[in-house]
Design a protein around this motif. Sequence first.
Motif, short mmCIF file in Angstrom:
data_model
loop_
_atom_site.label_atom_id
_atom_site.label_comp_id
_atom_site.label_asym_id
_atom_site.label_seq_id
_atom_site.Cartn_x
_atom_site.Cartn_y
_atom_site.Cartn_z
N VAL A 1 0.82 -1.23 -0.08
CA VAL A 1 0.02 -0.06 -0.05
C VAL A 1 0.99 1.22 -0.16
CG1 VAL A 1 -1.36 1.52 1.48
CG2 VAL A 1 -2.07 -1.15 1.01
N MET A 2 1.89 0.98 0.81
CA MET A 2 2.74 2.56 0.92
C MET A 2 3.59 2.68 -0.28
SD MET A 2 4.27 2.25 4.89
CE MET A 2 3.97 0.53 5.22
N SER A 3 3.92 1.56 -0.89
CA SER A 3 4.67 1.66 -2.04
C SER A 3 4.12 2.11 -3.19
CB SER A 3 5.89 0.50 -2.34
OG SER A 3 4.97 -0.65 -2.73
N SER A 4 2.64 1.91 -3.44
CA SER A 4 2.01 2.38 -4.40
C SER A 4 1.66 3.82 -4.58
CB SER A 4 0.50 1.55 -4.38
OG SER A 4 -0.22 2.17 -3.19
N PHE A 5 2.52 4.49 -3.78
CA PHE A 5 2.40 6.02 -3.88
C PHE A 5 3.82 6.40 -4.40
CE2 PHE A 5 -1.18 4.84 -1.73
CZ PHE A 5 -2.27 5.75 -2.21
N ARG B 1 4.03 19.10 -4.41
CA ARG B 1 3.77 17.97 -4.57
C ARG B 1 4.25 16.90 -3.75
NH1 ARG B 1 6.24 16.51 -9.84
NH2 ARG B 1 7.62 18.62 -9.51
N VAL B 2 5.28 17.28 -3.11
CA VAL B 2 5.72 16.25 -2.04
C VAL B 2 4.87 16.42 -0.93
CG1 VAL B 2 7.51 15.91 -0.54
CG2 VAL B 2 8.26 16.13 -2.86
N LYS B 3 4.24 17.65 -0.46
CA LYS B 3 3.41 17.48 0.55
C LYS B 3 1.94 16.72 0.38
CE LYS B 3 5.05 22.06 2.31
NZ LYS B 3 4.69 23.36 2.78
N ALA B 4 1.92 16.90 -0.99
CA ALA B 4 0.20 16.39 -1.24
C ALA B 4 0.68 14.94 -1.32
CB ALA B 4 -0.06 16.62 -2.81
N TRP B 5 1.92 14.15 -1.73
CA TRP B 5 2.30 12.67 -1.83
C TRP B 5 2.24 12.36 -0.28
CZ3 TRP B 5 7.04 11.14 0.23
CH2 TRP B 5 7.42 9.75 0.17
N GLU B 6 3.05 13.13 0.54
CA GLU B 6 3.09 12.67 1.92
C GLU B 6 1.49 12.55 2.38
OE1 GLU B 6 5.54 15.61 3.43
OE2 GLU B 6 7.33 14.69 3.01
N LEU B 7 0.97 13.23 2.38
CA LEU B 7 -0.57 13.37 2.77
C LEU B 7 -1.13 12.25 2.29
CD1 LEU B 7 -2.70 14.42 4.67
CD2 LEU B 7 -3.40 16.17 2.65
N GLU B 8 -1.10 11.82 0.92
CA GLU B 8 -1.94 10.79 0.26
C GLU B 8 -1.47 9.45 0.88
OE1 GLU B 8 -3.41 9.86 -4.15
OE2 GLU B 8 -1.56 10.73 -4.04
N MET B 9 -0.20 9.34 0.84
CA MET B 9 0.42 8.16 1.36
C MET B 9 0.26 7.85 2.92
SD MET B 9 4.32 6.37 1.21
CE MET B 9 5.09 7.26 2.51
N GLU C 1 8.93 3.81 -0.68
CA GLU C 1 9.14 4.25 -1.96
C GLU C 1 10.42 3.51 -2.70
OE1 GLU C 1 11.49 8.38 -0.92
OE2 GLU C 1 9.54 7.95 0.00
N GLU C 2 11.10 2.80 -1.64
CA GLU C 2 12.45 2.33 -2.23
C GLU C 2 12.08 0.68 -2.61
OE1 GLU C 2 15.11 4.12 -2.70
OE2 GLU C 2 14.11 5.72 -1.58
N PHE C 3 11.00 0.30 -2.41
CA PHE C 3 10.53 -0.92 -2.86
C PHE C 3 10.21 -1.24 -4.27
CE2 PHE C 3 9.98 -3.84 0.96
CZ PHE C 3 10.42 -2.91 1.95
N PRO C 4 10.54 -2.44 -4.84
CA PRO C 4 10.39 -2.47 -6.24
C PRO C 4 8.65 -2.22 -6.40
CG PRO C 4 11.64 -4.21 -5.39
CD PRO C 4 11.23 -3.40 -4.16
#
Length: 177
Positions: free
Chosen positions: A44-48, A76-84, A171-174
């Motif tokens: 779930v976490m890596s899907s973002f 965009r990073v702030k939005a990504w952090e919130l979404e994840m 985010e580092e996961f394949p």
Amino acid sequence: MSQTEEKILDALEKTSQEDNNEIKLSSGVVLKGKKANPITLIEVMSSFPRPKPPVWQHPTMGREMENPDDPDYKDRVKAWELEMASATLMAFILLGTDLVSVPEGFSTPESDGWIEDYQLLNLDTRPNNARWRYLKWVTFKAVVDEKDLELIRDLVGRLSGVSEKSVESAEEFPGSE
């Protein structure tokens, strides 16, 4: 009651909750925390995927360089952090909690009163099945403040072996790109 006595009572309550893995939310709802599949949580976490910073041509160095200070990129990073973080918390609730009890007169996931309020706010009710209702009920009715979310995150994260470091490195996961 003195501040010291309040701290002692809070610590005792937290310890007793940790022993039986129950979380009493501000609303009076009690959830039981359980281990969620850490691989699913990591998926779930890596899907973002983290946004990529813009690049610019550095005149002196004669090559392209990333610009992590770009205001649009920071947004965009702030939005990504919130979404994840939101998706991870939803996974923690859905996969890592069960309903134990509700206060007298409080709605349950199965009741329709809260769904009517949810629909009146034009919130999406399309996947209306038992698991969807549980997840939305917890976030819409049972969770009253940010402290409730922190209790869920901390307990389910601990039980599942998913640390904050794991969340940060997801985010580092394949497949995360």
